[in-house]
Design a protein around this motif. Structure first.
Motif, short mmCIF file in Angstrom:
data_model
loop_
_atom_site.label_atom_id
_atom_site.label_comp_id
_atom_site.label_asym_id
_atom_site.label_seq_id
_atom_site.Cartn_x
_atom_site.Cartn_y
_atom_site.Cartn_z
N ASP A 1 -9.13 0.33 13.79
CA ASP A 1 -7.73 -0.04 14.04
C ASP A 1 -7.00 -0.11 12.71
OD1 ASP A 1 -5.42 -0.78 15.28
OD2 ASP A 1 -6.05 -2.82 15.79
N VAL A 2 -5.71 0.21 12.73
CA VAL A 2 -4.87 0.10 11.54
C VAL A 2 -3.53 -0.49 11.98
CG1 VAL A 2 -3.88 1.28 9.55
CG2 VAL A 2 -5.97 2.19 10.61
N GLU A 3 -3.15 -1.61 11.35
CA GLU A 3 -1.90 -2.28 11.70
C GLU A 3 -1.15 -2.66 10.43
OE1 GLU A 3 -0.79 -2.74 14.74
OE2 GLU A 3 -2.58 -2.14 15.85
N GLU A 4 0.17 -2.63 10.52
CA GLU A 4 1.00 -3.12 9.42
C GLU A 4 1.49 -4.51 9.77
OE1 GLU A 4 4.60 -1.75 6.42
OE2 GLU A 4 4.08 -0.49 8.15
N GLU B 1 1.83 -5.48 4.97
CA GLU B 1 0.46 -5.23 4.54
C GLU B 1 -0.25 -4.33 5.54
OE1 GLU B 1 -2.50 -8.39 2.72
OE2 GLU B 1 -2.63 -8.46 4.92
N ILE B 2 -0.75 -3.18 5.10
CA ILE B 2 -1.45 -2.27 6.00
C ILE B 2 -2.92 -2.66 6.06
CG2 ILE B 2 -2.09 0.12 6.49
CD1 ILE B 2 0.47 1.02 5.21
N THR C 1 0.85 -1.18 0.00
CA THR C 1 0.00 0.00 0.00
C THR C 1 0.89 1.24 0.00
OG1 THR C 1 -1.72 -1.14 1.26
CG2 THR C 1 -1.79 1.26 1.26
N GLU C 2 0.57 2.17 -0.83
CA GLU C 2 1.34 3.41 -0.86
C GLU C 2 1.03 4.23 0.40
OE1 GLU C 2 2.26 7.20 -3.85
OE2 GLU C 2 0.63 5.78 -4.30
N PRO D 1 -0.71 3.51 10.60
CA PRO D 1 -0.80 2.30 11.42
C PRO D 1 0.01 2.45 12.70
CG PRO D 1 0.82 1.99 9.69
CD PRO D 1 0.25 3.37 9.49
N THR D 2 -0.37 1.74 13.75
CA THR D 2 0.36 1.78 15.01
C THR D 2 1.84 1.50 14.78
OG1 THR D 2 -1.57 1.06 16.27
CG2 THR D 2 0.59 0.74 17.30
N GLY D 3 2.69 2.33 15.36
CA GLY D 3 4.13 2.10 15.22
C GLY D 3 4.94 3.26 15.74
N GLY D 4 6.16 2.96 16.20
CA GLY D 4 7.07 4.00 16.65
C GLY D 4 6.58 4.77 17.86
N GLY D 5 5.75 4.13 18.68
CA GLY D 5 5.24 4.80 19.87
C GLY D 5 3.98 5.61 19.63
#
Length: 404
Positions: A61-64, A68-69, A3-4, A42-46
């Motif tokens: 919710d959004v997760e990688e 894949e996102i 996903t871009e 997406p959740t990440g890096g705190g």
């Protein structure tokens, strides 16, 4: 499916058009879609994930996952060429303010005192960082907060840059980056250089302000709690409401609240001492009355009472008071406190009955536990028998003991 990641191109986009490439369920049965391009972070890096809507279907919710996102949705969507998506901008901008505020605060601690940030938590109400020091003084925290807010006031630019591992030596990084490729730096020129994959505003001024709330020790580190941006105004509003309520109730202006509260606390302590003294006098009175009305048998003054909703602490004190005033006293108390029964047995100095054995003879019938010594024992158990029946069993065991 790749996903871009458009949120790296423009973090201010609130609505966009996209295409659904895939709809599926994860191992927990939760439905998600994959888009050809997305502004959902997406959740990440705190930093927590974005929320919003795709064709009016909520994205919660959004997760990688494995590149894949996944956009987790409440319901389902049809695969189609185009769909309309909307970011919850209030949540996104709040995260941008808090995350950037953390960069600024961490850099200020590092630059001024060399206190490294070892972890960061972006909570729903309050944020925190753990700094690598065993102590933090009021004046130190105040200086750091002032310096951080000065960086905000100067409205410095916040730049992002993708670099290779070989290029990292060109920058004075606040901490070592955690990845070896696709390295993204977030830069506040001449102040902070840090590897980060989160979303940030374009200028420090958009953080608005930083306020350190309090801190506490966590093993060999200090956890600093803080808020940024609109959360500062929320904290101020809440505290203002509390202060206004207290000034009204205590009938003093704000600047005199501290003294008024201290006076109320002192008065409360004095009243508590008076109440304790009156309770003691009442227990003395009750003890004298119970001794006077005791049943006498074989030179033993039997004082047996079934109580309802009396605290075990109060009954302990009453039993001990009676036992010191009546050398020949045998005290048997049972109290029904709703969910459980509690028992006390005590004797005066001239009574040879073993309270510990007596209590342990009763407790099995109420699935209870307890114990004590020869002259004082207590216990408690399930409320599966009427308190009066338990007292009858008390008396039966006493009579059996007298026959032996």
């Amino acid at each position: 499916m790749q996903t871009e990641k458009l949120y790296y191109q423009d973090q201010y986009i609130k609505t966009f058009t996209t295409t659904i490439l895939k709809q599926s369920q994860d191992e927990n049965g939760k439905t998600y879609v994959v888009l050809d391009q997305t502004y959902f972070y997406p959740t990440g890096g705190g930093q927590p994930h974005d929320t919003g809507k795709i064709n009016d279907v909520p994205v919660y919710d959004v997760e990688e996952v494995d590149g894949e996102i996944r956009h987790y949705i409440e319901g389902s969507l049809e695969l189609q060429n185009q769909c309309e998506a909307e970011i919850d901008w209030e949540r996104r901008f709040d995260h941008m303010q808090q995350h950037t505020g953390q960069h600024i605060l961490s850099a200020a601690f590092d630059n001024m005192y060399e206190y490294k940030t070892v972890s960061f938590h972006l909570g729903k109400e309050i944020c925190s960082i753990d700094i690598d020091t065993e102590s933090l003084r009021e004046e130190g925290a105040a200086r750091v907060e002032k310096a951080a807010n000065q960086i905000i006031l100067e409205n410095r630019p916040i730049k992002t840059k993708w670099v290779t591992a070989d290029e990292l030596s060109q920058y004075t990084l606040r901490k070592k980056v955690a990845v070896s490729e696709n390295i993204r730096l977030v830069i506040i020129p001449e102040f902070d250089y840090n590897g980060c994959g989160g979303t940030h505003p374009k200028e420090t001024g958009q953080v608005s302000s930083i306020k350190i709330l309090y801190w506490e020790k966590q093993k060999k580190q200090i956890r600093v709690y803080f808020v940024c941006g609109n959360r500062v105004l929320k904290e101020l509003h809440q505290k203002h409401e509390v202060i206004q309520d207290l000034t009204s109730k205590l009938s003093v202006p704000q600047e005199q609240l501290g003294g008024a509260v201290n006076r109320v606390l002192q008065q409360t302590k004095e009243l508590e001492r008076q109440v304790d003294a009156l309770k003691l006098e009442l227990l003395e009175f009750d003890a004298e009355k119970l001794i006077a009305n005791a049943e006498t048998h074989n030179n033993i003054n039997l004082i047996k009472i079934v109580f309802k909703d009396r605290s075990i602490q109060e009954l302990q004190q009453l039993a001990r008071t009676i036992s010191t005033k009546s050398e020949n006293g045998l005290i048997l108390f049972v109290t029904d406190n709703g969910t459980k029964l509690q028992l006390i047995c005590a004797t005066g100095s001239e009574v040879a009955i073993n309270c510990n054995q007596l209590i342990k003879g009763i407790l099995p019938i109420i699935n209870g536990k307890g114990g004590g010594n020869d002259s004082f024992a207590q216990g408690g158990g399930e409320n599966i028998l009427p308190a009066e029946k338990v007292m009858e069993e008390f008396l039966r065991l006493v009579k059996e003991g007298e026959k032996q």
